[in-house]
Design an enzyme around this catalytic site. Structure first.
Site, PDB file in Angstrom:
ATOM      1  N   GLY A 180      29.611  18.464 -70.674  1.00  0.00           N
ATOM      2  CA  GLY A 180      29.103  17.458 -69.729  1.00  0.00           C
ATOM      3  C   GLY A 180      28.071  18.057 -68.788  1.00  0.00           C
ATOM      4  O   GLY A 180      27.042  17.445 -68.499  1.00  0.00           O
TER       5      GLY A 180
ATOM      6  N   ASP B 298      37.546  17.262 -84.966  1.00  0.00           N
ATOM      7  CA  ASP B 298      38.568  16.275 -84.596  1.00  0.00           C
ATOM      8  C   ASP B 298      38.448  15.071 -85.533  1.00  0.00           C
ATOM      9  O   ASP B 298      37.326  14.624 -85.823  1.00  0.00           O
ATOM     10  CB  ASP B 298      38.350  15.721 -83.174  1.00  0.00           C
ATOM     11  CG  ASP B 298      38.424  16.795 -82.110  1.00  0.00           C
ATOM     12  OD1 ASP B 298      38.931  17.883 -82.408  1.00  0.00           O
ATOM     13  OD2 ASP B 298      37.972  16.523 -80.977  1.00  0.00           O
TER      14      ASP B 298
ATOM     15  N   PRO C  82      32.967  32.294 -84.577  1.00  0.00           N
ATOM     16  CA  PRO C  82      33.358  30.914 -84.240  1.00  0.00           C
ATOM     17  C   PRO C  82      32.164  29.965 -84.253  1.00  0.00           C
ATOM     18  O   PRO C  82      32.279  28.827 -84.709  1.00  0.00           O
ATOM     19  CB  PRO C  82      33.941  31.044 -82.828  1.00  0.00           C
ATOM     20  CG  PRO C  82      34.337  32.475 -82.682  1.00  0.00           C
ATOM     21  CD  PRO C  82      33.385  33.267 -83.541  1.00  0.00           C
TER      22      PRO C  82
ATOM     23  N   GLN D 150      29.429  30.304 -86.101  1.00  0.00           N
ATOM     24  CA  GLN D 150      29.060  30.062 -87.507  1.00  0.00           C
ATOM     25  C   GLN D 150      29.959  29.001 -88.138  1.00  0.00           C
ATOM     26  O   GLN D 150      29.494  28.087 -88.808  1.00  0.00           O
ATOM     27  CB  GLN D 150      29.194  31.353 -88.319  1.00  0.00           C
ATOM     28  CG  GLN D 150      28.231  32.455 -87.910  1.00  0.00           C
ATOM     29  CD  GLN D 150      28.479  33.717 -88.733  1.00  0.00           C
ATOM     30  OE1 GLN D 150      28.737  33.642 -89.919  1.00  0.00           O
ATOM     31  NE2 GLN D 150      28.402  34.868 -88.102  1.00  0.00           N
TER      32      GLN D 150
ATOM     33  N   GLY E 243      44.624   7.192 -54.549  1.00  0.00           N
ATOM     34  CA  GLY E 243      45.793   7.407 -55.390  1.00  0.00           C
ATOM     35  C   GLY E 243      46.568   6.121 -55.597  1.00  0.00           C
ATOM     36  O   GLY E 243      46.288   5.094 -54.956  1.00  0.00           O
TER      37      GLY E 243
ATOM     38  N   CYS F 151      40.185   5.422 -49.474  1.00  0.00           N
ATOM     39  CA  CYS F 151      40.919   4.376 -50.185  1.00  0.00           C
ATOM     40  C   CYS F 151      42.412   4.421 -49.812  1.00  0.00           C
ATOM     41  O   CYS F 151      42.768   3.974 -48.732  1.00  0.00           O
ATOM     42  CB  CYS F 151      40.655   4.481 -51.678  1.00  0.00           C
ATOM     43  SG  CYS F 151      40.934   2.912 -52.517  1.00  0.00           S
ATOM     44  N   LEU F 152      43.258   5.013 -50.649  1.00  0.00           N
ATOM     45  CA  LEU F 152      44.667   5.146 -50.265  1.00  0.00           C
ATOM     46  C   LEU F 152      44.761   5.878 -48.917  1.00  0.00           C
ATOM     47  O   LEU F 152      45.598   5.547 -48.077  1.00  0.00           O
ATOM     48  CB  LEU F 152      45.428   5.930 -51.344  1.00  0.00           C
ATOM     49  CG  LEU F 152      46.881   6.253 -51.015  1.00  0.00           C
ATOM     50  CD1 LEU F 152      47.720   4.986 -50.989  1.00  0.00           C
ATOM     51  CD2 LEU F 152      47.457   7.244 -52.030  1.00  0.00           C
TER      52      LEU F 152
ATOM     53  N   MET G  29      42.773   5.708 -46.423  1.00  0.00           N
ATOM     54  CA  MET G  29      42.546   4.787 -45.311  1.00  0.00           C
ATOM     55  C   MET G  29      43.748   3.855 -45.137  1.00  0.00           C
ATOM     56  O   MET G  29      44.184   3.576 -44.028  1.00  0.00           O
ATOM     57  CB  MET G  29      41.293   3.932 -45.505  1.00  0.00           C
ATOM     58  CG  MET G  29      41.108   2.985 -44.326  1.00  0.00           C
ATOM     59  SD  MET G  29      39.802   1.760 -44.451  1.00  0.00           S
ATOM     60  CE  MET G  29      40.761   0.294 -44.786  1.00  0.00           C
TER      61      MET G  29
ATOM     62  N   HIS H 253      35.022   4.464 -52.257  1.00  0.00           N
ATOM     63  CA  HIS H 253      35.010   5.873 -52.686  1.00  0.00           C
ATOM     64  C   HIS H 253      33.601   6.452 -52.538  1.00  0.00           C
ATOM     65  O   HIS H 253      32.800   6.394 -53.479  1.00  0.00           O
ATOM     66  CB  HIS H 253      35.421   5.976 -54.165  1.00  0.00           C
ATOM     67  CG  HIS H 253      36.864   5.696 -54.397  1.00  0.00           C
ATOM     68  ND1 HIS H 253      37.827   6.672 -54.324  1.00  0.00           N
ATOM     69  CD2 HIS H 253      37.504   4.546 -54.703  1.00  0.00           C
ATOM     70  CE1 HIS H 253      39.012   6.140 -54.573  1.00  0.00           C
ATOM     71  NE2 HIS H 253      38.850   4.843 -54.807  1.00  0.00           N
TER      72      HIS H 253
ATOM     73  N   GLU I 144      32.701   9.362 -52.675  1.00  0.00           N
ATOM     74  CA  GLU I 144      32.472  10.531 -53.553  1.00  0.00           C
ATOM     75  C   GLU I 144      31.726  10.164 -54.836  1.00  0.00           C
ATOM     76  O   GLU I 144      31.194  11.037 -55.509  1.00  0.00           O
ATOM     77  CB  GLU I 144      33.799  11.235 -53.880  1.00  0.00           C
ATOM     78  CG  GLU I 144      34.771  10.486 -54.780  1.00  0.00           C
ATOM     79  CD  GLU I 144      35.740   9.580 -54.040  1.00  0.00           C
ATOM     80  OE1 GLU I 144      35.368   9.053 -52.967  1.00  0.00           O
ATOM     81  OE2 GLU I 144      36.868   9.364 -54.542  1.00  0.00           O
TER      82      GLU I 144
HETATM   83  N1  GLN Z   1      46.656   2.158 -54.651  1.00  0.00           N
HETATM   84  C1  GLN Z   1      45.735   1.623 -53.699  1.00  0.00           C
HETATM   85  C2  GLN Z   1      45.182   0.276 -54.124  1.00  0.00           C
HETATM   86  O1  GLN Z   1      45.255  -0.083 -55.257  1.00  0.00           O
HETATM   87  C3  GLN Z   1      44.606   2.594 -53.445  1.00  0.00           C
HETATM   88  C4  GLN Z   1      43.722   2.784 -54.623  1.00  0.00           C
HETATM   89  C5  GLN Z   1      42.816   3.983 -54.512  1.00  0.00           C
HETATM   90  O2  GLN Z   1      43.065   4.869 -53.692  1.00  0.00           O
HETATM   91  N2  GLN Z   1      41.802   4.033 -55.328  1.00  0.00           N
HETATM   92  O3  GLN Z   1      44.644  -0.429 -53.316  1.00  0.00           O
END
Ligand code: GLN
Length: 575
Positions: free
Chosen positions: A20, A148, A191, A193, A357, A384-385, A387, A530, A532
């Protein structure tokens, strides 16, 4: 009309060679030569997208502006180039089979037996051609390793591609490993080759071989690979291990990769302008200071799960000219009956971040880490989570709603400060149904978020990916990417605001909380999106830039935060 040229990148020997990054670096080098490119990842698995996969299985799910849940390699492509990708840039076997079966049910194949060749391969070729329309070069990475079973239809399709599009328009690049065997004091080409032989058996003859190695390959080794693999010696390129992934474009350029590519494809392109990459590389090598950030989450043993987050923190470091040491800390360490209030490594961190999360595991430990950051005035960034939990923690420990929670973790909570979004209430299919992709957010004047984002609205041209623009009444409008089902419950807004919690970013209609922050704290910011997914080394995201800057200040002797030894510990509560 200009004809698109195609570069297909396959991998051999072992996985995790950085295919990547190699693909993204080719993208960066061709863009630096003034070419208009696109990139695509072909993933052999049967899932329609990685959205429903466990992060432990697959690593991060990267989200595009148009709301596709994609492979994390698309994150590399966006970080290394100026392109914004879409649903069409990540193709899986699941999507291909899904449409072929649908066609069959609709009678499209007119009574024929539906087969891998030609029906599956034709569908793959059709989908490779879509995003490449109008581009000078399309760079297509094939997931997995040659050999694969799953990737065979993709390899067969790209083999046919050369016949369809003409020899001068298609280039195969193969990435392999050349290991150094210590006891023999020798670099081994066998490897490589074998892997090329395997590829040739399928009918694909690579023109360029990129060899991952711990040192630059000497001439005799390159000549040996060239002879046995039927390529030119100067088309055997070393991809040497580098300290930073952001050194890879420069290192591949030094090896002559991009000039070989344009030569093979017979494209006229200017000599590349790599000034920005050189600047980043020099910055990364000359840091004088460092700052330690604690990331408190539950996928901490699987670093790939936080790929974009990890990179964004590095970008924040580049923007502040400081090395960022990231400590991944398992939130479950702060849970359980015998936890004594010891935050371990977190205690010496200058900034604390709780990332996104799903699911209830580890939540109580994250809440304790948030209390620790709030009470000790340690810069805190909740994504996200992160916050959502920042508001749960506040509701419990400041507003006194002891049983406040997100309904994701306690559907019966008397204080659902985080609840299911209205349009999520009738969702019964899990795949692709979250609030996904880019949505606008209005940031109010006189807030920390406004100051953070307005720093770059003054220089919009320098910040293509994140540019904020002035909106009505002098507020700022931004666009950020989302992936969630739950949101802040507006029934609690006034109570929060009354006690110093600020909702600094809202959806333009005012109904969804997108950014929140706390006054009386040096840096305490949560965002429902997000950030990021939109940060890159050339354009560090403003939130990460400012979080790192605030964490640096908290290292300062005049800092407002107490030294680690004097930090308050949350009372031991039942968790
Ligand atoms: N689980 C939380 C929701 O669904 C947060 C999701 C996340 O952090 N991307 O809102």
């Amino acid at each position: 009309m200009n004809k698109t040229k195609y570069i297909f990148i396959t991998g051999g020997v072992v996985s995790s060679l950085g295919k990547g990054i190699a693909a993204a670096s080719i993208g960066a080098l061709l863009e630096a030569r003034g070419l208009n490119i696109t990139m695509q990842k072909l993933d052999p698995y049967i899932n329609v997208d990685p959205g429903t996969m466990n992060p432990f299985q697959h690593g991060e799910v990267f989200v595009t502006d148009d709301g596709a849940e994609t492979d994390l390699d698309l994150g590399h492509y966006e970080r290394f180039t100026a392109i914004s990708l879409t649903k069409k840039n990540n193709l899986t076997s699941g999507q291909v089979y899904d449409s072929v079966i649908l066609n069959e049910r609709n009678g499209v194949y007119l009574g024929k037996t539906v087969q891998v060749i030609p029906h599956i391969t034709d569908e793959i070729k059709r989908r490779i051609s879509i995003p490449s329309e109008g581009k000078d070069v399309a760079i297509i990475e094939i997931g997995g390793t040659v050999g694969d079973i799953e990737s065979l239809p993709f390899l067969e399709a790209i083999r046919q591609f050369k016949l369809d599009k003409g020899r001068e328009n298609v280039l195969y690049v193969h990435l392999t490993l050349v290991p150094y065997i210590k006891t023999a004091e020798e670099l081994k080409t066998k490897p490589t080759q074998h892997s090329v032989k395997e590829l040739m058996a399928i009918g694909i003859e690579p023109s360029i071989i990129i060899c991952r190695a711990d040192r630059v390959l000497p001439r005799d080794i390159r000549e040996k690979i060239a002879l046995f693999c039927n390529v030119q010696a100067d088309a055997v390129i070393t991809a040497k291990d580098e300290d930073s992934i952001y050194d890879v474009p420069l290192s591949l350029h030094k090896e002559g990769l991009d000039s070989k590519i344009v030569e093979f494809l017979n494209i006229w392109a200017k000599t590349p302008d790599l000034g920005e990459w050189e600047r980043i590389s020099a910055t990364l090598k000359n840091f004088k200071n460092s700052v330690t950030i604690g990331v408190v989450g539950k996928y901490v043993n699987m670093k790939e799960s936080y790929k974009s987050l990890n990179e964004s923190l590095v970008h924040g470091g580049i923007a502040n000219n400081v090395r960022v040491n990231i400590k991944y800390i398992n939130s479950e360490d702060f849970e359980g009956e015998d936890w004594e209030g010891d935050f371990g490594e977190l205690e010496s961190c200058s900034g604390i971040l709780v990332p996104g999360g799903f699911g209830s595991r580890g939540i109580n430990g994250m809440l304790r880490a948030i209390t620790f950051a709030r009470e000790n005035k340690i810069p805190y960034f909740g994504i996200c989570l992160g916050m959502q939990l920042m508001t749960v923690e506040y509701a419990r420990n400041v507003l006194g709603f002891k049983e406040a929670n997100s309904v994701e973790f306690d559907p019966q909570t008397p204080h659902p400060v985080i609840h299911l979004m209205e349009d999520q209430k009738n969702v019964d299919r899990m795949g692709g149904t979250m609030r996904l992709g880019s949505f606008p957010c209005v940031i109010s004047k006189n807030t920390l978020a406004f100051r953070i984002y307005s720093k770059n609205s003054k220089k919009p041209s320098a910040d293509k990916k994140n540019c904020a623009r002035i909106y009505q009444d002098g507020n700022i409008l931004i666009n950020e990417r989302h992936r969630h089902r739950f949101e802040f419950n507006n029934g609690y807004r006034e109570k929060f605001e009354f006690s110093g919690f600020v909702f600094s970013g809202l959806s333009p209609d005012g109904t969804l909380v997108e950014i929140s922050e706390l006054i009386n704290h040096p840096w305490y910011v949560g965002c429902q999106f997000h950030p990021e997914f939109k940060s890159s080394p050339l354009f560090p995201h403003p939130l990460f830039r400012d979080f790192i800057s605030a964490s640096l200040k908290s290292l300062n002797p005049e800092k407002k935060t107490p030294s680690p030894a004097r930090r308050k510990k949350p009372k031991k509560t039942k968790a």
